[in-house]
Every structure is written in structure tokens, then in C-alpha cells.
Design a protein around this motif. Structure first.
Motif, PDB file in Angstrom:
ATOM      1  N   ILE A   1      42.999 -53.500 -38.171  1.00  0.00           N
ATOM      2  CA  ILE A   1      42.937 -55.113 -38.470  1.00  0.00           C
ATOM      3  C   ILE A   1      44.735 -54.958 -39.015  1.00  0.00           C
ATOM      4  N   HIS A   2      45.162 -53.843 -39.364  1.00  0.00           N
ATOM      5  CA  HIS A   2      46.257 -53.556 -40.226  1.00  0.00           C
ATOM      6  C   HIS A   2      47.465 -54.149 -39.691  1.00  0.00           C
ATOM      7  N   TYR A   3      48.842 -54.815 -40.023  1.00  0.00           N
ATOM      8  CA  TYR A   3      50.058 -55.139 -39.740  1.00  0.00           C
ATOM      9  C   TYR A   3      51.207 -54.733 -40.922  1.00  0.00           C
ATOM     10  N   THR A   4      52.721 -54.481 -40.337  1.00  0.00           N
ATOM     11  CA  THR A   4      53.209 -54.549 -40.996  1.00  0.00           C
ATOM     12  C   THR A   4      54.312 -55.262 -40.087  1.00  0.00           C
ATOM     13  N   LYS A   5      55.433 -55.187 -40.777  1.00  0.00           N
ATOM     14  CA  LYS A   5      56.967 -55.462 -41.198  1.00  0.00           C
ATOM     15  C   LYS A   5      57.656 -54.873 -41.085  1.00  0.00           C
ATOM     16  N   CYS A   6      57.664 -54.885 -39.719  1.00  0.00           N
ATOM     17  CA  CYS A   6      59.226 -54.138 -38.817  1.00  0.00           C
ATOM     18  C   CYS A   6      59.974 -54.904 -39.150  1.00  0.00           C
ATOM     19  N   ASN A   7      61.903 -55.352 -38.596  1.00  0.00           N
ATOM     20  CA  ASN A   7      62.844 -56.135 -38.350  1.00  0.00           C
ATOM     21  C   ASN A   7      62.460 -57.375 -38.523  1.00  0.00           C
ATOM     22  N   ASP A   8      61.843 -58.338 -39.440  1.00  0.00           N
ATOM     23  CA  ASP A   8      61.230 -59.583 -39.203  1.00  0.00           C
ATOM     24  C   ASP A   8      60.142 -59.901 -38.369  1.00  0.00           C
ATOM     25  N   GLN A   9      58.986 -58.925 -37.684  1.00  0.00           N
ATOM     26  CA  GLN A   9      58.403 -59.472 -37.054  1.00  0.00           C
ATOM     27  C   GLN A   9      57.109 -58.092 -37.134  1.00  0.00           C
ATOM     28  N   TRP A  10      55.699 -59.087 -37.238  1.00  0.00           N
ATOM     29  CA  TRP A  10      54.441 -58.274 -37.513  1.00  0.00           C
ATOM     30  C   TRP A  10      54.499 -56.934 -36.332  1.00  0.00           C
ATOM     31  N   GLU A  11      54.098 -56.382 -36.879  1.00  0.00           N
ATOM     32  CA  GLU A  11      53.514 -55.476 -35.726  1.00  0.00           C
ATOM     33  C   GLU A  11      52.249 -54.942 -35.799  1.00  0.00           C
ATOM     34  N   ASN A  12      51.088 -54.943 -34.746  1.00  0.00           N
ATOM     35  CA  ASN A  12      49.720 -53.930 -35.231  1.00  0.00           C
ATOM     36  C   ASN A  12      50.203 -52.830 -35.980  1.00  0.00           C
ATOM     37  N   ASP A  13      49.454 -52.219 -37.149  1.00  0.00           N
ATOM     38  CA  ASP A  13      50.004 -50.553 -37.605  1.00  0.00           C
ATOM     39  C   ASP A  13      49.122 -50.109 -37.767  1.00  0.00           C
ATOM     40  N   PRO A  14      48.126 -49.765 -37.190  1.00  0.00           N
ATOM     41  CA  PRO A  14      46.429 -48.905 -37.293  1.00  0.00           C
ATOM     42  C   PRO A  14      46.871 -47.431 -38.017  1.00  0.00           C
TER      43      PRO A  14
END
Length: 323
Positions: free
Chosen positions: A197-210
């Protein structure tokens, strides 16, 4: 090779500056030194709080000695802007004694005390060691849709001037090669699969980042005793982390493992039995799980490995000396 460069130390002291639990009457021994709650310690400090406080965060001071060499580093800075400074005062720790600050990863409960620490620094720059992903915006999206912001703080221009930024994904040796920062940890077990359920913001987009690639640990090799592994949240998995430390150093002997093991909550409690089974195979001499390990996992570890288990507590200093 790292294994050839990392020095065996004569002594390491790890002081838990911030963690989730505090008990000023907890007893210690020759290895485990607890916060001094003698009669000359007031119940209320000058700022109106207890002399030492706990919060959902982590910070540890690591002091090493090898011959006439010695050094001190800080791992993580806790959750609140002032909590770590409050506890440093109570413990008699001077921020300017630190030769480096290490971020185990970029989540708020390990980084929000950083601006306050920087403000207390003198005129010299201090190295900040972190993974390239550690300063990205982060959030958790709960099953009910609630979003929890766990991003690191944004440093001002003045604060940035006091820091020498060392952004690396591979291992880093510090303080005359006595302390090893693991860098990105290899994921090798089949049950430590990350935080879905963890997310990271990359290049102004939120991406699921487990996976949370920025997770790293600190490793010290004590002569005759083995590896001391200090973790922050251990999003890589505690078994993956120990195995990676062993591989980096070509040393299978594990003296101690301490810090957050991230086994709390419904997502992770199902892997507690497999984790304990692997910990028993590794057979560290000491285990002090804290922070995000969780009540259930801590108690199961204590029951399964009673000789190794040390109860965690803010203000505790562990001392491991060479044999």
C-alpha cells in the motif's frame, strides 16, 4: 572489496535516542545500559515534558573504536521536529559530535527531526548519506482509501548549506572504514515481498512502490563477536537485510540485530513465523527488535529466542566489545 576494507572494531556503542517505547525503570546489565532514572532525575523536564520521550520514530547514535581511532554517526532523526533534540539533551548527546548522518530511508518517522538537528550544527558541513529515492514524496493509501503522507521534510537553502549530500545506492564506508552503510539491499527471500500500500511520487506522478528501494542498514564488525546490524524500518525484510550484511562482509557470524523489523499490522503479521524460523537459523547472539516490529512479533521473538532477546527502550545503550 568491502569485506577487505571494513575494519574489525574493538568496541561499538549503540544508543537508542528515539523509538516507540520508554520505561525509565527498566533494568540493564553489563551489555545493556538503561537510561539513568536516579533520584536526581526530575519527573518533568524544563520544557514541561518527561525527561525522555517516545514517539513512532527511530534514531540511534553509533559510536565505534578501533585502536586509537574512534568515530560517531547518527542513524535517522525520529518523527517529530523536536523529539530527538529533547532526548539528546536528556542523554547528554552533542549534535556536533556526529561525523555523519545516515538515513535508513526517507519516511517521515525517520527524517522529520533532520531540520532541527541541522539548525544545531556548527559552521562545518556534515555528510548526509542517503539513497537516491530517500528524498522523494511518499504516502500510504489505506484499504479504506485514507491517504497518509509520510514524505521527508523539505530543507531550506540555509539548512542545505550545512549538509554535504552523499547520494548513493551502493555501500558506503564511514569513519575510517569502521562503519558500513549497506546501500540498496538485495531481496532474496520468498516471503519478504514489501509494502503493497506504499506509493512514491516520481516525475510528478504517484506510483505504487511496494519495494522501497531506499531502505538500508548500518553494519559494524566487532572483532571476535561478529556483525552488529542496525536497521531503521527494514522494509527490505529483516532476513534479507541480515543475509545481505553477511554477503557484503563475507562474515556469517552475527553478534546483534536491532532496530525496526517492520512486522506490525495485518499485512506483515502473517510472515512472523517464517521470519522467526530464519532468525533461529541465523542465530544472532542478541536481538533487540523495536520501532515498527509490532507487539505481536516482539513477543513471539522473545518467546522463541529468549536467550537472545533484549527488550527495547528509549535511552538504552548497547555495548559490544571485542573478544
Amino acid at each position: 572489496m568491502i569485506k577487505d576494507l571494513l575494519l574489525e572494531v574493538d568496541e561499538v556503542k549503540i544508543t537508542i535516542i528515539m523509538d516507540n517505547t520508554v520505561d525509565v525503570f527498566m533494568t540493564g546489565n553489563e551489555i545493556v545500559h538503561r537510561f539513568n532514572s536516579s533520584s536526581n532525575c526530575p519527573l518533568i523536564a524544563d520544557d514541561g515534558f518527561s525527561p525522555i520521550v517516545a514517539e513512532h520514530g527511530f534514531s540511534a547514535m553509533i559510536q565505534v573504536k578501533c585502536g586509537n581511532k574512534q568515530g560517531t554517526v547518527l542513524l535517522d532523526t525520529g518523527m517529530s521536529p523536536g523529539g530527538i533534540l529533547h532526548n539528546m539533551t536528556a542523554l547528554g548527546i552533542n549534535v556536533n559530535d556526529m561525523q555523519a548522518i545516515i538515513l535508513s530511508h526517507g519516511h517521515a518517522d525517520h527524517t522529520m527531526g533532520l531540520p532541527g538537528i541541522i539548525e544545531k550544527l556548527g559552521s562545518h558541513q556534515i555528510p548526509l548519506i542517503y539513497h537516491p529515492d530517500a528524498l522523494l514524496d511518499r504516502k500510504i493509501i489505506m484499504p479504506n482509501g485514507y491517504e497518509l503522507n509520510i514524505s521527508p521534510p523539505k530543507l531550506t537553502a540555509c539548512q542545505q548549506e550545512k549538509i554535504a549530500f552523499i547520494e548513493k545506492s551502493d555501500p558506503t564506508l564511514l569513519v575510517d572504514n569502521m562503519v558500513l552503510v549497506s546501500g540498496e539491499i538485495a531481496r532474496t527471500t520468498d516471503f519478504e515481498t514489501g509494502f503493497p500500500i506504499h506509493y512514491t511520487k516520481c516525475n510528478d506522478q504517484w506510483e505504487n512502490d511496494p519495494v522501497i528501494k531506499d531502505d538500508q542498514c548500518v553494519i559494524v564488525n566487532v572483532r571476535g563477536q561478529g556483525l552488529v546490524v542496525i536497521t531503521g524500518c527494514c522494509h527490505s525484510g529483516i532476513v534479507n537485510t541480515i543475509h545481505y550484511a553477511q554477503a557484503l562482509t563475507n562474515n556469517q557470524q552475527v553478534c546483534a540485530v536491532l532496530g525496526g523489523f517492520h512486522l506490525t499490522g495485518g499485512i506483515f503479521e502473517k510472515i512472523i513465523p517464517a521470519t522467526i524460523a530464519e532468525l533461529q537459523k541465523i542465530n544472532p547472539t542478541y536481538l533487540m527488535p523495536g520501532h515498527c516490529t509490532g507487539w505481536s512479533a516482539i513477543h513471539q521473538i522473545a518467546q522463541a529466542m529468549p536467550k537472545a532477546f533484549i527488550p527495547n527502550n528509549v535511552g538504552t545503550t548497547l555495548v559490544f566489545k571485542a573478544k
